[in-house]
Motif scaffolding. Structure first.
Motif, PDB file in Angstrom:
ATOM      1  N   GLN A   9      -5.237  -3.148   1.308  1.00  0.00           N
ATOM      2  CA  GLN A   9      -6.373  -2.791   2.165  1.00  0.00           C
ATOM      3  C   GLN A   9      -7.648  -3.487   1.691  1.00  0.00           C
ATOM      4  OE1 GLN A   9      -6.201   1.509   1.944  1.00  0.00           O
ATOM      5  NE2 GLN A   9      -5.117   1.638   3.893  1.00  0.00           N
ATOM      6  N   THR A  24     -10.239   0.954   6.941  1.00  0.00           N
ATOM      7  CA  THR A  24      -8.846   1.026   6.523  1.00  0.00           C
ATOM      8  C   THR A  24      -8.585   2.430   6.008  1.00  0.00           C
ATOM      9  OG1 THR A  24      -9.387   0.252   4.291  1.00  0.00           O
ATOM     10  CG2 THR A  24      -8.696  -1.410   5.900  1.00  0.00           C
ATOM     11  N   SER A  57      -5.250   5.382   4.806  1.00  0.00           N
ATOM     12  CA  SER A  57      -3.850   5.649   4.512  1.00  0.00           C
ATOM     13  C   SER A  57      -3.487   7.022   5.048  1.00  0.00           C
ATOM     14  CB  SER A  57      -3.586   5.602   3.001  1.00  0.00           C
ATOM     15  OG  SER A  57      -3.799   4.309   2.495  1.00  0.00           O
TER      16      SER A  57
END
Length: 211
Positions: free
Chosen positions: A114, A170, A172
Protein backbone atom coordinates in the motif's frame (compact mmCIF):
# COMPACT_ATOMS: atom_id res chain seq x y z
CA UNK A 1 -5.59 -10.04 2.76
CA UNK A 2 -5.30 -13.13 0.56
CA UNK A 3 -6.03 -15.37 3.58
CA UNK A 4 -9.40 -13.67 4.16
CA UNK A 5 -12.02 -16.35 4.88
CA UNK A 6 -15.06 -15.76 2.69
CA UNK A 7 -17.70 -17.61 0.70
CA UNK A 8 -16.54 -18.62 -2.79
CA UNK A 9 -19.49 -19.52 -5.05
CA UNK A 10 -19.64 -23.28 -5.75
CA UNK A 11 -16.70 -23.91 -3.40
CA UNK A 12 -17.91 -22.72 0.02
CA UNK A 13 -15.89 -21.01 2.75
CA UNK A 14 -12.24 -20.75 1.79
CA UNK A 15 -9.32 -18.36 1.47
CA UNK A 16 -9.71 -15.42 -0.89
CA UNK A 17 -6.48 -16.37 -2.67
CA UNK A 18 -8.03 -19.70 -3.63
CA UNK A 19 -10.81 -17.95 -5.56
CA UNK A 20 -8.26 -16.92 -8.17
CA UNK A 21 -6.85 -20.45 -8.30
CA UNK A 22 -10.34 -21.88 -8.78
CA UNK A 23 -11.78 -19.38 -11.25
CA UNK A 24 -9.35 -16.58 -12.06
CA UNK A 25 -10.40 -12.94 -12.17
CA UNK A 26 -14.12 -13.66 -12.61
CA UNK A 27 -14.48 -15.76 -9.45
CA UNK A 28 -12.20 -13.45 -7.46
CA UNK A 29 -14.29 -10.43 -8.46
CA UNK A 30 -17.58 -12.19 -7.65
CA UNK A 31 -16.33 -13.39 -4.25
CA UNK A 32 -14.97 -9.98 -3.21
CA UNK A 33 -18.03 -8.16 -4.51
CA UNK A 34 -20.31 -10.44 -2.49
CA UNK A 35 -18.23 -9.94 0.65
CA UNK A 36 -18.18 -6.14 0.34
CA UNK A 37 -21.70 -5.89 -1.08
CA UNK A 38 -20.19 -3.50 -3.62
CA UNK A 39 -19.91 -3.94 -7.41
CA UNK A 40 -16.42 -4.13 -8.89
CA UNK A 41 -16.63 -2.52 -12.30
CA UNK A 42 -13.12 -3.08 -13.62
CA UNK A 43 -9.96 -4.95 -12.80
CA UNK A 44 -6.27 -4.58 -13.58
CA UNK A 45 -4.02 -7.63 -13.27
CA UNK A 46 -0.25 -7.21 -13.25
CA UNK A 47 2.36 -9.96 -13.06
CA UNK A 48 5.91 -9.50 -11.76
CA UNK A 49 7.41 -8.69 -15.15
CA UNK A 50 4.65 -6.22 -15.98
CA UNK A 51 5.02 -4.54 -12.58
CA UNK A 52 8.74 -4.03 -13.17
CA UNK A 53 8.22 -2.58 -16.65
CA UNK A 54 5.56 -0.10 -15.44
CA UNK A 55 7.83 1.16 -12.64
CA UNK A 56 10.73 1.47 -15.06
CA UNK A 57 8.56 3.37 -17.57
CA UNK A 58 7.83 5.88 -14.80
CA UNK A 59 11.54 6.35 -14.12
CA UNK A 60 11.57 4.33 -10.88
CA UNK A 61 10.36 5.27 -7.40
CA UNK A 62 11.93 6.87 -4.33
CA UNK A 63 11.16 4.71 -1.29
CA UNK A 64 12.22 5.04 2.34
CA UNK A 65 12.99 1.54 3.64
CA UNK A 66 12.01 1.29 7.30
CA UNK A 67 14.43 -1.50 8.33
CA UNK A 68 16.97 -3.90 6.86
CA UNK A 69 15.11 -6.28 4.56
CA UNK A 70 17.05 -9.52 4.10
CA UNK A 71 15.64 -12.76 2.71
CA UNK A 72 16.90 -15.67 0.63
CA UNK A 73 14.86 -18.31 -1.15
CA UNK A 74 17.12 -20.51 -3.26
CA UNK A 75 14.24 -22.67 -4.49
CA UNK A 76 12.16 -19.67 -5.54
CA UNK A 77 15.13 -17.68 -6.83
CA UNK A 78 14.32 -14.71 -4.59
CA UNK A 79 17.19 -12.84 -2.93
CA UNK A 80 16.47 -9.63 -1.02
CA UNK A 81 19.04 -7.47 0.76
CA UNK A 82 17.91 -3.85 1.13
CA UNK A 83 19.42 -1.71 3.93
CA UNK A 84 17.32 0.92 5.70
CA UNK A 85 17.19 4.45 4.33
CA UNK A 86 15.98 6.31 1.25
CA UNK A 87 16.53 4.48 -2.02
CA UNK A 88 16.04 5.31 -5.69
CA UNK A 89 14.63 1.99 -6.92
CA UNK A 90 14.05 0.57 -10.37
CA UNK A 91 11.27 -1.90 -11.09
CA UNK A 92 13.21 -4.98 -9.99
CA UNK A 93 14.13 -3.40 -6.63
CA UNK A 94 10.58 -2.17 -5.96
CA UNK A 95 9.30 -5.68 -6.71
CA UNK A 96 11.64 -7.12 -4.09
CA UNK A 97 10.44 -4.51 -1.59
CA UNK A 98 6.76 -5.39 -2.08
CA UNK A 99 7.44 -9.15 -2.04
CA UNK A 100 9.44 -9.11 1.22
CA UNK A 101 7.74 -10.97 4.06
CA UNK A 102 8.85 -10.88 7.70
CA UNK A 103 7.44 -11.95 11.05
CA UNK A 104 4.35 -9.79 10.46
CA UNK A 105 3.38 -12.08 7.57
CA UNK A 106 0.95 -10.89 4.91
CA UNK A 107 -0.21 -7.91 7.01
CA UNK A 108 3.25 -6.31 6.98
CA UNK A 109 3.67 -7.09 3.29
CA UNK A 110 0.28 -5.51 2.51
CA UNK A 111 1.36 -2.34 4.34
CA UNK A 112 4.49 -2.14 2.19
CA UNK A 113 2.45 -2.75 -0.96
CA UNK A 114 0.00 0.00 0.00
CA UNK A 115 2.92 2.33 0.73
CA UNK A 116 4.28 1.70 -2.78
CA UNK A 117 0.83 2.31 -4.30
CA UNK A 118 0.65 5.68 -2.52
CA UNK A 119 4.14 6.65 -3.72
CA UNK A 120 3.28 5.50 -7.25
CA UNK A 121 0.02 7.46 -7.21
CA UNK A 122 1.74 10.60 -5.94
CA UNK A 123 4.24 10.36 -8.78
CA UNK A 124 1.42 9.89 -11.30
CA UNK A 125 -0.20 13.06 -9.91
CA UNK A 126 3.01 15.09 -10.03
CA UNK A 127 3.11 18.10 -12.35
CA UNK A 128 5.89 16.59 -14.44
CA UNK A 129 4.12 13.26 -14.95
CA UNK A 130 0.53 14.31 -15.73
CA UNK A 131 1.18 15.37 -19.36
CA UNK A 132 2.92 12.03 -19.95
CA UNK A 133 0.08 9.80 -18.70
CA UNK A 134 -1.55 9.04 -22.11
CA UNK A 135 1.81 8.05 -23.58
CA UNK A 136 2.63 6.03 -20.45
CA UNK A 137 -0.65 4.14 -20.79
CA UNK A 138 0.03 3.35 -24.45
CA UNK A 139 3.66 2.33 -23.86
CA UNK A 140 2.81 -0.01 -20.98
CA UNK A 141 -0.44 -1.37 -22.46
CA UNK A 142 0.97 -4.87 -22.88
CA UNK A 143 2.42 -5.00 -19.35
CA UNK A 144 -0.91 -5.69 -17.65
CA UNK A 145 -4.34 -7.22 -18.26
CA UNK A 146 -7.59 -5.29 -17.83
CA UNK A 147 -11.18 -5.26 -19.02
CA UNK A 148 -10.93 -1.51 -19.65
CA UNK A 149 -10.29 -0.34 -23.19
CA UNK A 150 -7.24 1.83 -23.83
CA UNK A 151 -9.50 4.87 -24.25
CA UNK A 152 -11.24 4.11 -20.93
CA UNK A 153 -7.90 3.77 -19.18
CA UNK A 154 -6.62 7.05 -20.62
CA UNK A 155 -9.88 8.68 -19.55
CA UNK A 156 -9.38 7.33 -16.03
CA UNK A 157 -5.84 8.67 -15.95
CA UNK A 158 -7.15 12.00 -17.18
CA UNK A 159 -9.54 12.02 -14.23
CA UNK A 160 -6.45 12.10 -12.01
CA UNK A 161 -5.89 15.68 -13.17
CA UNK A 162 -8.73 16.68 -10.85
CA UNK A 163 -7.63 14.44 -8.01
CA UNK A 164 -5.48 15.18 -5.01
CA UNK A 165 -2.92 12.86 -3.49
CA UNK A 166 -4.63 13.53 -0.14
CA UNK A 167 -7.78 11.89 -1.54
CA UNK A 168 -6.00 8.66 -2.48
CA UNK A 169 -6.96 6.13 0.17
CA UNK A 170 -5.65 2.65 0.88
CA UNK A 171 -7.32 0.42 3.45
CA UNK A 172 -7.17 -3.16 4.66
CA UNK A 173 -10.21 -5.27 5.48
CA UNK A 174 -10.65 -5.24 9.30
CA UNK A 175 -10.25 -8.65 10.82
CA UNK A 176 -8.32 -10.96 13.11
CA UNK A 177 -5.93 -13.88 12.45
CA UNK A 178 -7.35 -17.25 13.43
CA UNK A 179 -6.62 -20.95 12.95
CA UNK A 180 -9.53 -23.16 11.86
CA UNK A 181 -8.83 -26.88 11.47
CA UNK A 182 -5.10 -26.07 11.63
CA UNK A 183 -5.38 -23.65 8.70
CA UNK A 184 -4.59 -19.93 9.16
CA UNK A 185 -7.22 -17.41 8.06
CA UNK A 186 -7.96 -13.69 8.27
CA UNK A 187 -11.46 -13.50 9.73
CA UNK A 188 -13.34 -10.32 8.72
CA UNK A 189 -15.06 -8.40 11.53
CA UNK A 190 -18.48 -7.85 9.96
CA UNK A 191 -19.44 -4.62 11.74
CA UNK A 192 -16.05 -3.01 11.13
CA UNK A 193 -16.11 -4.13 7.48
CA UNK A 194 -19.54 -2.54 7.03
CA UNK A 195 -18.21 0.75 8.40
CA UNK A 196 -15.12 0.67 6.18
CA UNK A 197 -17.15 -0.06 3.04
CA UNK A 198 -19.74 2.60 3.88
CA UNK A 199 -17.14 5.30 4.48
CA UNK A 200 -14.87 4.34 1.60
CA UNK A 201 -17.49 3.96 -1.14
CA UNK A 202 -20.50 5.94 0.05
CA UNK A 203 -19.25 8.67 2.40
CA UNK A 204 -19.10 9.14 6.16
CA UNK A 205 -22.86 9.40 6.80
CA UNK A 206 -24.04 6.64 4.51
CA UNK A 207 -26.00 3.92 6.40
CA UNK A 208 -24.15 0.73 7.20
CA UNK A 209 -24.42 -1.96 4.55
CA UNK A 210 -26.26 -4.22 7.02
CA UNK A 211 -29.02 -1.60 7.26
Amino acid sequence: PRDTRLYIPKYGLDKLGHAYAYGGVALSRESISNLLQTPIHYYIKVDYKGFESIINAMGGLTIEVEKHLKYEDNAGGLFIDIPPGIHEMDGAEVLKYVRYRDETGDIGRIQRQQKVMRILSEKLLSVNMLPKLPALARNTWGAFETDMSLSELIGLLGFLNNASKDNLITMSLPGTPEYIDKVSYWIPIEKDCDEVVSKLFFGEDYPEVSE
